[in-house]
Scaffold this active site. Structure first.
Site, PDB file in Angstrom:
ATOM      1  N   GLU A   3      40.268   9.691  21.767  1.00 10.45           N
ATOM      2  CA  GLU A   3      40.029   8.302  21.363  1.00 10.45           C
ATOM      3  C   GLU A   3      40.257   7.320  22.508  1.00 10.45           C
ATOM      4  OE1 GLU A   3      41.409   7.746  17.418  1.00 10.45           O
ATOM      5  OE2 GLU A   3      41.850   5.614  17.700  1.00 10.45           O
TER       6      GLU A   3
ATOM      7  N   ASP B 146      42.723  10.405  17.560  1.00  6.91           N
ATOM      8  CA  ASP B 146      44.045  10.208  16.951  1.00  6.91           C
ATOM      9  C   ASP B 146      44.107  10.821  15.550  1.00  6.91           C
ATOM     10  OD1 ASP B 146      44.610   8.853  19.213  1.00  6.91           O
ATOM     11  OD2 ASP B 146      45.003   6.910  18.269  1.00  6.91           O
TER      12      ASP B 146
ATOM     13  N   TYR C  93      53.178   3.798  25.168  1.00  7.52           N
ATOM     14  CA  TYR C  93      52.113   3.246  24.336  1.00  7.52           C
ATOM     15  C   TYR C  93      52.671   2.248  23.321  1.00  7.52           C
ATOM     16  CZ  TYR C  93      47.733   3.407  21.722  1.00  7.52           C
ATOM     17  OH  TYR C  93      46.555   3.085  21.119  1.00  7.52           O
TER      18      TYR C  93
END
Length: 692
Positions: A19, A118, A324
């Site tokens: 992704e 994901d 992240y």
DNA sequence: GCAAGGTC
């Protein structure tokens, strides 16, 4: 004739699709044991390696690769009845042409295609879009789905050794959400905008997430206005012991009856008798690891708006400083090595010393938050940072993230609270003290730390001098307005939006002039749009639209109901709403126009006390500020011609003219007083020049 | 020029 080399392994090509670039890079690196090479320049997200003599290509997308929209003939707002969008067909188009062509080129040569997006609903949807695109160019490839919950070697290897099938039902659930959001959002947005003739950049929007969020702000403002403040009286005294003074508040805290308060007040003597002293020690636990919401709330408390905080966090992430930033999870995964993380930040400015201290521990016992999911690890620093390498805002965010991480590994703090009950005359008083006795994590994470309130050393039976006493009239307070951080928390609580979208929703409401200020207030326009939706399109104004949709999506996943059924039902209820709304179109337009007009009042005329309003010059069509008592009063002020003007409800202390905020898309909002001749303004311009 | 959801 079959190719004699068809079964020869070197001809087989595996394609892995993720992704985002980061995932592609990590997966390629893990599966190739570090031998993967980036292909096509430093900004490409294509990685190539070989595995068991197969060639493997791993390509990172940038989120959704397809977008859903109405066909071209619905493009022009003025020519289409908004109600027509309710039944319109939807088309899917590539969102990023260049990525689609790279993907197709790779897919053509692949015999195995592994979807490694994901592990969530949107990831499954992206996966299905990818599969459909690849099938257009290659009908022979075999498709698999790799599901992993962290980009760690164990998880990734496990997922690729145990490949699954794509869950098409789950992807369809995502597609239903996409369709319903577009159908409701676009049709209602166009209806509101067309009814009030607000086209172009001034359009009025509505949506499944933004409208209930706006409603929260509007409702809170209504509550505040509806509070009938109750008057009560509070008694307090200042007491002295061994030269130290402190204050105490009478019980009850609120006297409803003035006569009663006065009688009590008058009974207070020159001395107070200590009835009891109660000491308690308590632990203050270090905070849970950061997920997006708690991070944004903490940033908001440091006066950094969620949208800016998220921007900075994404930048720090892409430069390798922090992990992240879009996560729900608040529990560190087993795989995270605290020791090596601490080592990698021990040379950081300011926070490095704390990492050094923690490294002396033999093992770590991190805190855990309530939300445990497998999307990503909670937000933590990933490398050292120097103040001089970052802007001051970047440093502020890095420091916050690093301190929070260190705090989650630190010891609890201890505090001692003291409660003293005193009596003087007919009145009992309470005094409270709170003292940190062990700093623990508070040393590394001092944000929001309460100031120590120390009481002198008093014992039961002591007699203290009353050096002052007060009787004060007070009023009950309305509930507070939302800060951006609090609003994000409330959205999460109600299931509105996601970790990646909540801050953008608030940003949108601000940019569209629905809400403003800090803490947040609704504009008159926002209030009237919300009222119109509540009255005529109530489903979209409530969080239940989202929870109902979630339920329907679950049923799609379970295979109990189809995508078409869900979207069809949704269209049906929207179409009922539309038929009623179209009948009341004029009434709705009228309400909203009044709201919009309300927002043109910028404040009070400093010359005559009339209302200063935004007006438009007939000849030049330029906007300016004029007094409502014109022609008796001819005060006018110029205005910037671009951007939104919002009243701040304050006046300039130098010139007495109202202060307004100017909001231009893409720029930071700025505040000015209306008078261009204001002496203060000239002074500030002067100092700014000096600085250069 | 619409939504909300990904990601840069």
């Amino acid at each position: 004739m079959p190719c004699p080399f068809a079964s020869y392994k070197l001809l087989a090509m595996k394609l892995i699709i993720t992704e985002k670039n980061q995932a592609a890079q990590r997966i390629a690196s893990i599966l190739s044991k570090g031998t993967a090479k980036r292909e096509g320049g430093p900004r490409s997200s294509l990685y190539v390696f070989s595995d068991d003599s197969d060639e493997v290509k791993c390509i990172g997308l940038r989120g959704h690769i397809m977008k859903v929209d109405f066909p071209d003939e619905y493009k022009r707002w003025e020519e289409i009845e908004p109600g027509a969008l309710v039944e319109a067909e939807l088309v899917k188009q590539p969102a990023q042409e260049s990525l689609v062509s790279t993907l197709k080129k790779c897919a053509k040569a692949a015999s195995v295609i592994i979807i490694a997006t994901d592990y969530d609903r949107e990831g499954e949807l992206i996966g299905l879009d990818v599969k459909r695109l690849c099938q257009e160019v290659n009908s022979n490839a075999r498709y698999f789905r790799a599901r992993f919950s962290a980009l760690t070697p164990d998880e990734i290897r496990g997922a690729f050794e145990n490949l699954k099938e794509l869950d098409e039902n789950l992807a369809m659930a995502g597609e239903a959400r996409q369709d319903i959001d577009l159908i409701w959002g676009a049709s209602l947005t166009r209806f509101l905008s067309l009814a009030t003739s607000r086209l172009g950049q001034r359009f009025l929007s509505a949506g499944r997430v933004q409208s209930p969020t706006l409603a929260l702000v509007v409702e809170r403002e209504k509550e505040i206005q509806n509070v009938v403040p109750e008057t009560y009286w509070q008694l307090s005294a200042v007491l002295e012991h061994d030269g130290a003074t402190f204050s105490a508040v009478a019980i009850p805290k609120e006297f409803k009856d003035y006569e009663e308060a006065k009688r009590a007040f008058e009974s207070i003597e020159d001395y107070a008798f200590v009835k009891s002293v109660e000491k308690r020690e308590r632990q203050i636990k270090p905070p849970a690891p950061f997920n997006t919401t708690s991070f944004l709330t903490a940033a908001s408390n440091l006066k950094v708006s969620p949208a800016r905080a998220m921007n900075v966090a994404e930048d720090l992430y892409s430069r390798g400083y922090i992990s992240y930033p879009r996560v729900d999870n608040t529990v560190y995964p087993e795989s995270l090595s605290f020791r090596s993380l601490l080592e990698s930040i021990r040379d950081s400015d300011v926070v490095g010393v704390f990492a050094d201290e923690l490294l002396k521990l033999r093992f770590f016992k991190p805190t855990r938050g309530r939300k445990e999911s497998t999307d990503h690890p909670p937000i933590h620093p990933t490398s050292k940072a120097k103040k001089e390498d970052l802007s001051s805002l970047q440093w502020k965010i890095y420091e916050l993230v690093a301190r929070r991480f260190l705090a989650t590994l630190s010891k609890e703090a201890r505090a001692r609270s003291t409660k003293v009950v005193l009596k003087s005359g007919a009145v009992e008083f309470v005094a409270r003290g709170d003292l940190t006795i062990e700093e623990g994590f508070l040393r590394v994470y001092p944000y929001g730390r309460k100031k120590d309130e120390e009481l002198p050393d008093i014992s039961e039976g002591d007699v203290l001098k009353v050096v002052d006493k007060k009787i004060e009239e007070k009023k009950t307070q309305p509930p507070p307005r939302y800060s951006e951080g609090k609003l994000i928390e409330k959205m999460e609580e109600l299931g509105l939006g996601t970790k990646s979208t909540r801050h953008t929703m608030i940003q949108n409401l601000l940019e569209r002039g629905y809400i403003f200020g800090s803490p947040i207030r609704p504009s008159e326009m926002g209030t009237s749009v919300s009222a119109a939706l509540r009255k005529h399109a109530n489903p979209i104004n409530t969080p239940e639209m989202t929870s109902n949709l979630e339920r329907e999506m679950d049923r799609i996943v379970e295979g109990e109901i189809s995508l078409d059924d869900v979207v069809g039902e949704s269209r049906k209820s929207l179409s009922e709403i539309f038929s009623l709304m179209e009948e009341r179109k004029e009434e709705i337009a009228q309400t909203i126009r009044e709201g919009v007009r309300g927002d043109t009042v910028l404040g009070i005329c400093p010359a005559c006390g009339g209302e200063l309003r935004i007006r438009v010059a007939r000849s030049s069509k330029k906007r300016f500020v004029g007094c409502s008592s014109y022609p008796q009063c001819n005060v006018t002020f110029p205005l910037p011609q671009k951007g939104m003007i919002q009243p701040m409800g304050e006046t300039c202390d130098a010139c007495g003219s109202p202060i307004v905020r100017v909001i231009t898309k893409g720029k930071r909002p700025w505040e000015i007083c209306l008078d261009p001749e204001c002496t203060k303004k000239k002074a500030s311009v002067g100092t700014r020049k000096k600085k250069k």
